[in-house]
Design a protein around this motif. Structure first.
Motif, mmCIF file in Angstrom:
data_model
loop_
_atom_site.group_PDB
_atom_site.id
_atom_site.type_symbol
_atom_site.label_atom_id
_atom_site.label_comp_id
_atom_site.label_asym_id
_atom_site.label_seq_id
_atom_site.Cartn_x
_atom_site.Cartn_y
_atom_site.Cartn_z
ATOM 1 N N MET A 1 29.427 18.992 66.339
ATOM 2 C CA MET A 1 28.115 18.731 66.892
ATOM 3 C C MET A 1 27.979 19.513 68.203
ATOM 4 S SD MET A 1 26.501 15.010 67.601
ATOM 5 C CE MET A 1 25.689 14.446 66.158
ATOM 6 N N ASN A 2 26.867 20.219 68.331
ATOM 7 C CA ASN A 2 26.725 21.015 69.540
ATOM 8 C C ASN A 2 26.242 20.140 70.705
ATOM 9 O OD1 ASN A 2 23.895 20.876 69.546
ATOM 10 N ND2 ASN A 2 23.681 22.700 68.296
ATOM 11 N N PRO A 3 26.439 20.618 71.929
ATOM 12 C CA PRO A 3 26.113 19.820 73.118
ATOM 13 C C PRO A 3 24.635 19.421 73.196
ATOM 14 C CG PRO A 3 27.395 21.767 73.734
ATOM 15 C CD PRO A 3 27.102 21.875 72.274
ATOM 16 N N ARG A 4 23.757 20.255 72.690
ATOM 17 C CA ARG A 4 22.324 19.940 72.749
ATOM 18 C C ARG A 4 22.007 18.717 71.882
ATOM 19 N NH1 ARG A 4 17.542 24.360 71.853
ATOM 20 N NH2 ARG A 4 15.863 22.994 72.499
ATOM 21 N N ARG A 5 22.583 18.636 70.701
ATOM 22 C CA ARG A 5 22.374 17.489 69.811
ATOM 23 C C ARG A 5 22.990 16.222 70.389
ATOM 24 N NH1 ARG A 5 23.196 19.581 63.627
ATOM 25 N NH2 ARG A 5 21.319 20.841 63.548
ATOM 26 N N LYS A 6 24.151 16.345 71.008
ATOM 27 C CA LYS A 6 24.796 15.191 71.644
ATOM 28 C C LYS A 6 23.899 14.628 72.748
ATOM 29 C CE LYS A 6 29.653 16.221 70.892
ATOM 30 N NZ LYS A 6 30.940 16.522 71.512
ATOM 31 N N LYS A 7 23.298 15.524 73.517
ATOM 32 C CA LYS A 7 22.426 15.104 74.610
ATOM 33 C C LYS A 7 21.204 14.379 74.066
ATOM 34 C CE LYS A 7 21.020 17.066 78.981
ATOM 35 N NZ LYS A 7 20.810 18.276 79.744
ATOM 36 N N ARG A 8 20.579 14.903 72.992
ATOM 37 C CA ARG A 8 19.409 14.257 72.372
ATOM 38 C C ARG A 8 19.775 12.883 71.812
ATOM 39 N NH1 ARG A 8 16.708 19.078 68.774
ATOM 40 N NH2 ARG A 8 15.895 20.281 70.518
ATOM 41 N N LEU A 9 20.942 12.811 71.148
ATOM 42 C CA LEU A 9 21.393 11.548 70.581
ATOM 43 C C LEU A 9 21.617 10.509 71.684
ATOM 44 C CD1 LEU A 9 22.254 9.972 68.073
ATOM 45 C CD2 LEU A 9 24.555 10.876 68.393
ATOM 46 N N ALA A 10 22.199 10.925 72.800
ATOM 47 C CA ALA A 10 22.437 10.015 73.927
ATOM 48 C C ALA A 10 21.108 9.521 74.505
ATOM 49 C CB ALA A 10 23.274 10.707 74.994
ATOM 50 N N VAL A 11 20.135 10.401 74.638
ATOM 51 C CA VAL A 11 18.827 10.016 75.166
ATOM 52 C C VAL A 11 18.146 9.023 74.221
ATOM 53 C CG1 VAL A 11 16.504 10.860 75.693
ATOM 54 C CG2 VAL A 11 18.486 12.090 76.553
ATOM 55 N N ILE A 12 18.167 9.299 72.922
ATOM 56 C CA ILE A 12 17.538 8.417 71.935
ATOM 57 C C ILE A 12 18.219 7.046 71.925
ATOM 58 C CG2 ILE A 12 17.170 8.064 69.462
ATOM 59 C CD1 ILE A 12 16.637 11.078 69.251
ATOM 60 N N LEU A 13 19.542 7.026 71.950
ATOM 61 C CA LEU A 13 20.269 5.760 71.961
ATOM 62 C C LEU A 13 19.997 4.952 73.230
ATOM 63 C CD1 LEU A 13 23.714 6.730 70.377
ATOM 64 C CD2 LEU A 13 21.866 5.394 69.360
ATOM 65 N N SER A 14 19.919 5.618 74.372
ATOM 66 C CA SER A 14 19.641 4.895 75.623
ATOM 67 C C SER A 14 18.213 4.343 75.628
ATOM 68 C CB SER A 14 19.899 5.791 76.836
ATOM 69 O OG SER A 14 19.029 6.899 76.828
ATOM 70 N N ILE A 15 17.257 5.065 75.051
ATOM 71 C CA ILE A 15 15.878 4.556 74.948
ATOM 72 C C ILE A 15 15.842 3.327 74.038
ATOM 73 C CG2 ILE A 15 13.584 5.064 74.022
ATOM 74 C CD1 ILE A 15 13.916 7.923 75.091
ATOM 75 N N LEU A 16 16.509 3.395 72.878
ATOM 76 C CA LEU A 16 16.558 2.252 71.965
ATOM 77 C C LEU A 16 17.239 1.048 72.606
ATOM 78 C CD1 LEU A 16 17.334 3.934 68.526
ATOM 79 C CD2 LEU A 16 15.204 2.883 69.276
ATOM 80 N N LEU A 17 18.319 1.284 73.350
ATOM 81 C CA LEU A 17 19.007 0.200 74.039
ATOM 82 C C LEU A 17 18.093 -0.424 75.096
ATOM 83 C CD1 LEU A 17 21.660 -1.356 74.456
ATOM 84 C CD2 LEU A 17 22.236 0.338 76.201
ATOM 85 N N GLY A 18 17.379 0.394 75.839
ATOM 86 C CA GLY A 18 16.450 -0.108 76.853
ATOM 87 C C GLY A 18 15.330 -0.945 76.246
ATOM 88 N N ILE A 19 14.770 -0.477 75.135
ATOM 89 C CA ILE A 19 13.707 -1.235 74.460
ATOM 90 C C ILE A 19 14.260 -2.560 73.943
ATOM 91 C CG2 ILE A 19 12.215 -1.248 72.423
ATOM 92 C CD1 ILE A 19 11.762 1.750 72.877
ATOM 93 N N SER A 20 15.459 -2.547 73.384
ATOM 94 C CA SER A 20 16.072 -3.771 72.860
ATOM 95 C C SER A 20 16.303 -4.792 73.970
ATOM 96 C CB SER A 20 17.401 -3.460 72.176
ATOM 97 O OG SER A 20 17.219 -2.590 71.106
ATOM 98 N N VAL A 21 16.808 -4.360 75.098
ATOM 99 C CA VAL A 21 17.041 -5.266 76.226
ATOM 100 C C VAL A 21 15.717 -5.816 76.740
ATOM 101 C CG1 VAL A 21 17.825 -5.357 78.631
ATOM 102 C CG2 VAL A 21 19.229 -4.240 76.904
ATOM 103 N N THR A 22 14.695 -4.988 76.845
ATOM 104 C CA THR A 22 13.381 -5.433 77.305
ATOM 105 C C THR A 22 12.786 -6.490 76.380
ATOM 106 O OG1 THR A 22 12.985 -3.268 78.309
ATOM 107 C CG2 THR A 22 11.066 -4.658 77.938
ATOM 108 N N VAL A 23 12.832 -6.247 75.080
ATOM 109 C CA VAL A 23 12.299 -7.211 74.107
ATOM 110 C C VAL A 23 13.096 -8.513 74.161
ATOM 111 C CG1 VAL A 23 12.019 -7.666 71.631
ATOM 112 C CG2 VAL A 23 11.278 -5.488 72.591
ATOM 113 N N GLY A 24 14.390 -8.425 74.274
ATOM 114 C CA GLY A 24 15.229 -9.620 74.374
ATOM 115 C C GLY A 24 14.901 -10.459 75.597
ATOM 116 N N LEU A 25 14.734 -9.816 76.748
ATOM 117 C CA LEU A 25 14.375 -10.537 77.971
ATOM 118 C C LEU A 25 12.987 -11.165 77.875
ATOM 119 C CD1 LEU A 25 15.804 -8.137 80.720
ATOM 120 C CD2 LEU A 25 16.671 -10.401 80.038
#
Length: 160
Positions: A1-25
């Protein structure tokens, strides 16, 4: 996996985690502020599905103020009174100024905390504003619990 894809995956996962925490709270905050409505009969005997409120739970209770049950503390604004629908009575304790329309035989709704199986410590008391109005929850509960008596003209004449 190239570094650009890793960076996109990390951004997408952090956004999903943030939305999940917000909805839970948000769901947690909403569950803490939910007040369930009970009639005096439902408070003592439980709802038809078998659920009963727990001591310390916030709730709303509605019913008619029992005649002769209003007791005022002469040294403070503390008032206690009994509520009834068609079953057992429940005591409501309130510390504050009651609404102008509050009186015995009046339909009210109180918001508060359940102190024991038949006592509610209210932080808000609301009274109905005219003789025809009844909060929908109380009207529905009273219709379920008793049928109005219907008399024929002959029965009424015979009773005088």
């Amino acid at each position: 996996m190239n570094p650009r894809r890793k960076k996109r995956l990390a951004v997408i996962l952090s956004i999903l985690l943030g939305i999940s925490v917000t909805v839970g709270l948000m769901l947690y905050a909403l569950s803490q502020n939910m007040d369930l409505f009970y009639t005096p009969t439902e408070l003592v005997d439980g709802k038809p599905n078998g659920t009963k409120p727990e001591i310390g739970q916030r709730l709303r209770i509605g019913g008619m103020v029992v005649a002769g049950s209003v007791k005022r503390d002469p040294e403070s604004l503390r008032v206690s009174f009994s509520l009834r629908d068609v079953g057992p009575e429940v005591t409501v304790v309130y510390n504050g100024i009651l609404p102008d329309l509050f009186r015995e035989g009046q339909g009210i709704v109180a918001q508060g905390i359940l102190k024991n199986s038949t006592t509610v410590e209210a932080f808000e008391v609301l009274a109905k504003h005219d003789e025809e109005y009844m909060p929908p929850e109380i009207a529905e509960a009273m219709q379920k619990n008793h049928q109005p008596l219907e008399y024929s003209e002959k029965q009424l004449k015979g009773s005088y």
